[in-house]
Design an enzyme around this catalytic site. Structure first.
Site, PDB file in Angstrom:
ATOM      1  CB  CYS A 133      -1.191   0.015   1.160  1.00  0.00           C
ATOM      2  SG  CYS A 133       0.043   0.759   3.131  1.00  0.00           S
TER       3      CYS A 133
ATOM      4  CB  CYS B 278      -1.294  -3.666   2.169  1.00  0.00           C
ATOM      5  SG  CYS B 278       0.496  -3.082   2.775  1.00  0.00           S
TER       6      CYS B 278
ATOM      7  CB  CYS C 292       0.363  -2.378   7.377  1.00  0.00           C
ATOM      8  SG  CYS C 292      -1.152  -2.370   5.756  1.00  0.00           S
TER       9      CYS C 292
ATOM     10  CG  ASP D 219      -3.111  -9.895  66.979  1.00  0.00           C
ATOM     11  OD1 ASP D 219      -2.309  -9.911  68.723  1.00  0.00           O
ATOM     12  OD2 ASP D 219      -2.054  -9.891  65.982  1.00  0.00           O
TER      13      ASP D 219
END
EC number: 5.4.99.25
Lengths: 181, 497
Positions: free
Chosen positions: B21, B112, B115, B347
């Site tokens: 492309c 393309c 890509c 605790d």
């Protein structure tokens, strides 16, 4: 023989009774009256101690010397643990010897682990002052601290006697003795 | 201004004819400014065609239609034969075909080959709008964003193949464009898309933003394109524990750096072949970095653990300090989860009095993050109104660094305790007077039995700075202690003779 001081009011439970459950093994390794008491903490850690019926705790017995060298290659004093998972600890089976107690009358007694697990530490104070073992067998005079495997924390007590069962054993013994005497 | 020059012609021609492309062509010609990439696709194609159709003995390509936004299977099937012809030729020299229609289909590359559509439809406004819709629907509050995108690993393989092709062509012309002059796919993609995101969502793009929009692409069709690399460079592809596929981008890049050109060309076509379909969007996710809220808490209950107490799936005690505070925060910040930490703890059966214990809560993936100090005050009030077991003060938004400071407190500050002591033996006031005079008492504490199952066995030297007593009766007195941090406050013994 001095026993632990009685509570000011009989209703006040001792430290041991508040945090630990008592389990017993009688006639360990077949030796008559060599009873052990395992103090099991709610977090599954076990403190190995002598039961009050053990010969060493009887009147007239004097301890000459205590040794943690249980074989030529193994001393419990060499036990070293590291990290949260206690790596490097000596692994104990029920019959593993913890220490040897030599008395002035020539008698020799071996204290066994009674539970499977990793050895955390042995009590070095009784080496220097053996009388503590006789004076405070359930607190300062303890023998060793053992950490059982997490998966085995409930099953380790399967081979042991409850307080009640132990008391019955002791009574039976006394009756047997009186019967024969 | 058209970015390509005469010396780019051969490379551009070669790439276009083999199915690449326009934007990828620009990349391989080293076009490193943003503007050309941002032009619409059709315009790019037209300009490129014009640029290329100047000489007679070059194949004149008809101006193709811009590729449809959604590639329909039929069109692809029509064009497949022609495309196959191209790739078989390896070098991609197109033979002049008299029937122009096939040629135009060939030259009108659909997807393309480098890509796989990323720099085609996936960087255009329509796709960005689609992503933004999802972002807006997610309900996050944000004033900036960072955009992260992930491409399938096989794109690196195709990029490498295209590079080898271009390098060869430039060699013929003795051009000096190096590998580093090629613009990276991700870089070009961000040049185009970031301004589009910014415009659509109305916020700036900021690399440091806590709000992240991430898009992950995949291309199932070519997943096996990478597999040949494992045969040639097996040590790059060791299976790691949590990964689904051994072919990660990092591993593929590593192998591509190692592999020799001849070996690569034997296994993978240069130029790459044209795929049938574009990439698929695997996920579009939004996430906000954690925010932190700190404060101090008082605990008035002797029946409340700090964290939920659950053994074997069964809850042993109702609620916990952290739940009583965090549940409200979780709701208001619309967070996914939280992490509670405090400067030490107490605790279950111990109260926390005085100014309270510092704590900080990390709120994970919060959807709401902006609060006025008034709103925070109201939130604090809400927490305090909802329970009398705990109370919170100084609630405030803080940075991550605050947790570090707070934990310092755990190690370095002084802690104050008070206890009611019962004695077995009867005592008189004078018997405990001496405790008041003890200052900075050094003690060596072995790990207490009660925590030994989860703490290392160790001896810790600690200091008891001071003690103060308050006689009650023969068996009771109050004891106040100031100790060094990390001391087990009531795990030491002093003989009262």
């Amino acid at each position: 023989m001095a026993t632990e001081p009685a509570a000011a009011e009989s209703t006040v439970p001792s430290l041991v009774d508040r945090y630990f459950t008592r389990w017993y093994k009688a006639d360990v390794k077949g030796k008559p009256c060599e009873d052990h008491c395992i103090l099991q903490h709610s977090n599954r850690i076990c403190v190995i101690t002598l039961a009050e019926s053990h010969p060493v705790l009887q009147n007239g017995k004097t301890i000459k010397n205590i040794s943690y060298q249980i074989s030529t290659n193994c001393s419990r004093l060499q036990n070293k643990v590291s990290g949260k998972f206690k790596r490097g600890a000596q692994f104990l089976t029920e019959l593993a010897p913890l220490c040897k107690i030599y008395c002035s009358d020539g008698e020799e007694y071996t204290v066994s682990s009674c539970v499977r697990g990793r050895l955390m530490e042995v009590n070095e104070n009784i080496l220097h002052k053996p009388s503590i073992l006789q004076e405070k067998p359930s607190t300062e005079g303890y023998i060793a601290v053992v950490l059982p495997k997490f998966e085995e924390s409930k099953s380790i007590t399967e081979g042991l006697l409850t307080q009640k069962q132990y008391e019955e054993v002791v009574v039976k013994r006394m009756n047997a003795t009186t019967a024969t005497s | 201004m058209f970015p390509l020059t005469e010396e780019n012609k051969h490379v551009a021609q070669l790439l276009l004819s083999t199915g690449t492309c326009p934007r990828c062509i620009y990349r391989f010609c080293g076009v490193d400014f943003h503007a050309p990439y941002k032009l619409p696709y059709k315009e790019l194609l037209d300009e490129l065609q014009k640029f290329l159709e100047t000489e007679k003995d070059e194949l004149i390509l008809e101006v193709p239609n811009p590729p449809p936004k959604k590639i329909r299977l039929q069109e692809l099937e029509d064009g497949i034969d022609g495309i196959d012809n191209l790739s078989q030729n390896g070098e991609g020299r197109i033979s002049v075909i008299e029937d122009g229609s096939i040629a135009s289909k060939n030259s009108n590359l659909n997807v393309c080959n480098v890509c796989l559509g990323i720099l085609q439809e996936f960087c255009e406004k329509e796709f960005i709008k689609k992503v933004c819709q999802k972002v807006e629907a997610s309900g996050f509050e944000f004033t900036s964003l960072v955009f992260s995108v992930s491409f399938p690993p096989q794109l690196s393989v195709r990029e490498h193949a295209a590079w080898l092709l271009v390098k060869q062509e430039m060699g013929k012309q003795s051009l000096s464009l190096g590998r580093n002059d090629i613009v990276q796919l991700k870089e070009a993609y961000k040049w185009i898309t970031q301004p589009l995101f910014s415009e659509e969502l109305g916020v700036p793009i900021d690399g440091k933003s806590l709000f992240e929009v991430s898009v992950v692409f995949a291309h199932p069709e070519t997943v096996e394109d990478c597999h040949f690399l494992r045969a040639i460079c097996p040590d790059c592809f060791k299976p790691a524990k949590n990964k689904q596929s051994v072919f990660t981008r990092m591993a593929v890049m590593k192998a591509l750096n190692k592999i020799k050109e001849e070996d690569f060309r034997k296994q993978f076509p240069c130029p790459p072949n044209s795929p049938k379909a574009v990439c698929t969007v695997l996920e579009i996710e939004c996430a906000h970095g954690a925010v932190f809220v700190a404060g101090r808490y008082n605990k008035y209950s002797r029946n409340l653990p700090q964290t939920p107490w659950i053994i074997d799936g069964e809850r042993k005690l109702e609620s916990s300090v952290e739940e009583l505070i965090s549940d409200h925060l979780l709701a208001v910040f619309k967070a996914e989860s939280f992490n509670f930490s405090s400067s030490g703890r107490e605790d279950v059966d111990v109260r926390t009095l005085g100014n309270g214990r510092p704590f900080a809560i990390e709120l994970v993936n919060p959807h709401r993050v902006h609060f006025t100090s008034q709103e925070i005050k109201e939130l604090q009030q809400k927490i305090n109104n909802s329970s009398n077991k705990i109370q919170v003060r100084d609630l405030q938004l803080v940075t991550r660094e605050a947790i570090g400071h707070m934990k310092e407190g755990e190690e370095e500050k002084t802690k104050s305790y008070s206890a009611l002591i019962w004695t077995n033996k009867a005592i008189q006031k004078k018997d405990i007077e001496f405790l008041n005079g003890i200052k900075d008492l050094k003690i060596d504490q072995k790990t207490p039995l009660r925590v030994l199952h989860r703490r290392p066995l160790a001896v810790r030297t600690r200091i008891i700075h001071s003690m103060e007593t308050c006689y009650v009766d023969e068996h009771h007195f109050h004891l106040y202690l100031k100790t060094q941090a990390g001391t087990y406050p009531f795990a030491f013994r002093i003989a009262i003779l």
